[in-house]
Design a protein around this motif. Sequence first.
Motif, PDB file in Angstrom:
ATOM      1  N   LEU A 280      -4.469   4.489   4.491  1.00 22.36           N
ATOM      2  CA  LEU A 280      -3.038   4.755   4.647  1.00 22.36           C
ATOM      3  C   LEU A 280      -2.325   3.578   5.308  1.00 22.36           C
ATOM      4  CD1 LEU A 280      -3.072   8.518   5.687  1.00 22.36           C
ATOM      5  CD2 LEU A 280      -2.790   7.515   3.403  1.00 22.36           C
ATOM      6  N   LEU A 281      -2.972   2.937   6.267  1.00 22.12           N
ATOM      7  CA  LEU A 281      -2.398   1.756   6.894  1.00 22.12           C
ATOM      8  C   LEU A 281      -2.245   0.622   5.876  1.00 22.12           C
ATOM      9  CD1 LEU A 281      -1.521   0.112   9.426  1.00 22.12           C
ATOM     10  CD2 LEU A 281      -3.931  -0.531   9.646  1.00 22.12           C
ATOM     11  N   LEU A 282      -3.307   0.357   5.128  1.00 18.03           N
ATOM     12  CA  LEU A 282      -3.266  -0.743   4.168  1.00 18.03           C
ATOM     13  C   LEU A 282      -2.193  -0.553   3.104  1.00 18.03           C
ATOM     14  CD1 LEU A 282      -7.059  -1.421   3.569  1.00 18.03           C
ATOM     15  CD2 LEU A 282      -5.410  -2.969   4.651  1.00 18.03           C
ATOM     16  N   THR A 283      -2.046   0.660   2.611  1.00 18.55           N
ATOM     17  CA  THR A 283      -1.096   0.871   1.523  1.00 18.55           C
ATOM     18  C   THR A 283       0.354   0.873   1.994  1.00 18.55           C
ATOM     19  OG1 THR A 283      -0.769   2.136  -0.507  1.00 18.55           O
ATOM     20  CG2 THR A 283      -1.029   3.380   1.499  1.00 18.55           C
ATOM     21  N   ASN A 284       0.594   1.124   3.264  1.00 19.34           N
ATOM     22  CA  ASN A 284       1.964   1.085   3.792  1.00 19.34           C
ATOM     23  C   ASN A 284       2.283  -0.206   4.543  1.00 19.34           C
ATOM     24  OD1 ASN A 284       3.506   3.715   3.315  1.00 19.34           O
ATOM     25  ND2 ASN A 284       1.480   4.445   3.896  1.00 19.34           N
ATOM     26  N   LEU A 285       1.270  -1.019   4.816  1.00 20.42           N
ATOM     27  CA  LEU A 285       1.441  -2.227   5.618  1.00 20.42           C
ATOM     28  C   LEU A 285       2.463  -3.226   5.070  1.00 20.42           C
ATOM     29  CD1 LEU A 285       0.473  -3.614   8.192  1.00 20.42           C
ATOM     30  CD2 LEU A 285      -1.388  -4.629   6.854  1.00 20.42           C
ATOM     31  N   PRO A 286       2.592  -3.418   3.758  1.00 23.65           N
ATOM     32  CA  PRO A 286       3.590  -4.394   3.297  1.00 23.65           C
ATOM     33  C   PRO A 286       5.010  -4.100   3.771  1.00 23.65           C
ATOM     34  CG  PRO A 286       2.087  -3.891   1.521  1.00 23.65           C
ATOM     35  CD  PRO A 286       1.768  -2.929   2.648  1.00 23.65           C
ATOM     36  N   ASP A 287       5.325  -2.852   4.058  1.00 18.10           N
ATOM     37  CA  ASP A 287       6.675  -2.518   4.511  1.00 18.10           C
ATOM     38  C   ASP A 287       6.914  -2.832   5.986  1.00 18.10           C
ATOM     39  OD1 ASP A 287       7.724  -1.804   2.091  1.00 18.10           O
ATOM     40  OD2 ASP A 287       7.315   0.329   2.323  1.00 18.10           O
ATOM     41  N   ILE A 288       5.957  -3.488   6.627  1.00 16.90           N
ATOM     42  CA  ILE A 288       6.182  -3.921   8.006  1.00 16.90           C
ATOM     43  C   ILE A 288       7.319  -4.944   8.072  1.00 16.90           C
ATOM     44  CG2 ILE A 288       4.543  -5.847   8.077  1.00 16.90           C
ATOM     45  CD1 ILE A 288       3.760  -4.389  10.897  1.00 16.90           C
TER      46      ILE A 288
ATOM     47  N   MET B 145      12.027   0.283  -3.910  1.00 15.66           N
ATOM     48  CA  MET B 145      10.655   0.588  -3.573  1.00 15.66           C
ATOM     49  C   MET B 145      10.479   2.083  -3.482  1.00 15.66           C
ATOM     50  SD  MET B 145      10.271  -0.059   0.407  1.00 15.66           S
ATOM     51  CE  MET B 145      11.478   0.568   1.496  1.00 15.66           C
ATOM     52  N   PRO B 146       9.266   2.570  -3.746  1.00 15.43           N
ATOM     53  CA  PRO B 146       9.011   3.991  -3.512  1.00 15.43           C
ATOM     54  C   PRO B 146       9.075   4.302  -2.016  1.00 15.43           C
ATOM     55  CG  PRO B 146       7.387   3.092  -5.015  1.00 15.43           C
ATOM     56  CD  PRO B 146       8.171   1.933  -4.455  1.00 15.43           C
ATOM     57  N   SER B 147       9.142   5.565  -1.723  1.00 19.04           N
ATOM     58  CA  SER B 147       9.185   6.001  -0.325  1.00 19.04           C
ATOM     59  C   SER B 147       7.807   5.855   0.309  1.00 19.04           C
ATOM     60  CB  SER B 147       9.611   7.472  -0.271  1.00 19.04           C
ATOM     61  OG  SER B 147       8.544   8.299  -0.709  1.00 19.04           O
ATOM     62  N   PRO B 148       7.736   5.995   1.630  1.00 18.38           N
ATOM     63  CA  PRO B 148       6.420   6.025   2.275  1.00 18.38           C
ATOM     64  C   PRO B 148       5.535   7.155   1.736  1.00 18.38           C
ATOM     65  CG  PRO B 148       8.128   5.662   3.906  1.00 18.38           C
ATOM     66  CD  PRO B 148       8.832   5.964   2.611  1.00 18.38           C
ATOM     67  N   VAL B 149       6.135   8.220   1.228  1.00 19.35           N
ATOM     68  CA  VAL B 149       5.356   9.313   0.644  1.00 19.35           C
ATOM     69  C   VAL B 149       4.611   8.817  -0.595  1.00 19.35           C
ATOM     70  CG1 VAL B 149       5.491  11.579  -0.474  1.00 19.35           C
ATOM     71  CG2 VAL B 149       6.879  11.107   1.556  1.00 19.35           C
ATOM     72  N   GLY B 150       5.302   8.086  -1.469  1.00 17.86           N
ATOM     73  CA  GLY B 150       4.659   7.540  -2.663  1.00 17.86           C
ATOM     74  C   GLY B 150       3.539   6.580  -2.317  1.00 17.86           C
ATOM     75  N   HIS B 151       3.795   5.701  -1.368  1.00 14.83           N
ATOM     76  CA  HIS B 151       2.757   4.749  -0.958  1.00 14.83           C
ATOM     77  C   HIS B 151       1.576   5.468  -0.303  1.00 14.83           C
ATOM     78  CE1 HIS B 151       4.968   1.306  -2.226  1.00 14.83           C
ATOM     79  NE2 HIS B 151       5.980   1.548  -1.409  1.00 14.83           N
ATOM     80  N   THR B 152       1.865   6.517   0.455  1.00 22.19           N
ATOM     81  CA  THR B 152       0.796   7.287   1.084  1.00 22.19           C
ATOM     82  C   THR B 152      -0.073   7.972   0.035  1.00 22.19           C
ATOM     83  OG1 THR B 152       2.051   7.565   3.118  1.00 22.19           O
ATOM     84  CG2 THR B 152       0.332   9.201   2.671  1.00 22.19           C
ATOM     85  N   LEU B 153       0.530   8.485  -1.024  1.00 21.25           N
ATOM     86  CA  LEU B 153      -0.265   9.080  -2.102  1.00 21.25           C
ATOM     87  C   LEU B 153      -1.182   8.040  -2.739  1.00 21.25           C
ATOM     88  CD1 LEU B 153       2.405  11.447  -3.680  1.00 21.25           C
ATOM     89  CD2 LEU B 153       0.289  12.132  -2.527  1.00 21.25           C
ATOM     90  N   ALA B 154      -0.695   6.816  -2.895  1.00 22.72           N
ATOM     91  CA  ALA B 154      -1.561   5.742  -3.409  1.00 22.72           C
ATOM     92  C   ALA B 154      -2.699   5.463  -2.435  1.00 22.72           C
ATOM     93  CB  ALA B 154      -0.737   4.481  -3.657  1.00 22.72           C
TER      94      ALA B 154
END
Length: 189
Positions: free
Chosen positions: A35-43, A1-10
């Motif tokens: 930002l919450l929605l795009t990183n939420l799957p990694d919960i 998976m990409p890092s949280p940085v990549g997901h945050t850019l999305a």
Amino acid sequence: MPSPVGHTLAGICGFVLARPHIAWHQQTRLLYGSLLLTNLPDIDILPGLLLLGNPGAFHRQATHSLIVAAVVGIFVAWLVGRWRLNRLRWGIWAALVYGSHILLDMLVADPTAPFGVQALWPFSLDYFISPVTIFAKFDYFNPELGMVRTILSIPNFLGILWEIVVLTPLVGLAWYGFGTSDRRKPLGR
């Protein structure tokens, strides 16, 4: 998976695309929500980390499903409807922002089985990955290094740099190509 940085850019792309359609005083909430929605799957990293000491134990499974993205969209539609906003538009937006995480994870060169994500959970427990991968795997945990040293490793750092190189132009395209248009109808009403 990409890092949280990549997901945050999305997530920033999702914010930029929706930003012209809301009042300026609500844009901070929109940014945080995106930002919450795009990183939420990694919960799904938390149960493995807290219960087993292995962040990857449950990772890339149910929370990385298109069905969960749709459920999140439905929840957001219900929530914004209470605020008298357009449920359909904001629900679709939320599902797409959440789904961007799944898409990015499918574009990762995953070196260990199972490869990809359970994109069709609960209907299929199969893992799906793109035949063309453009991102390196971001590793959270190597038992030999421990979690902190793994996260701060050189391969992770180089992977983050590549994500910035690939995704920053997309943020710019969203900003200059779509995010500043005054011709669009507001999404809010």
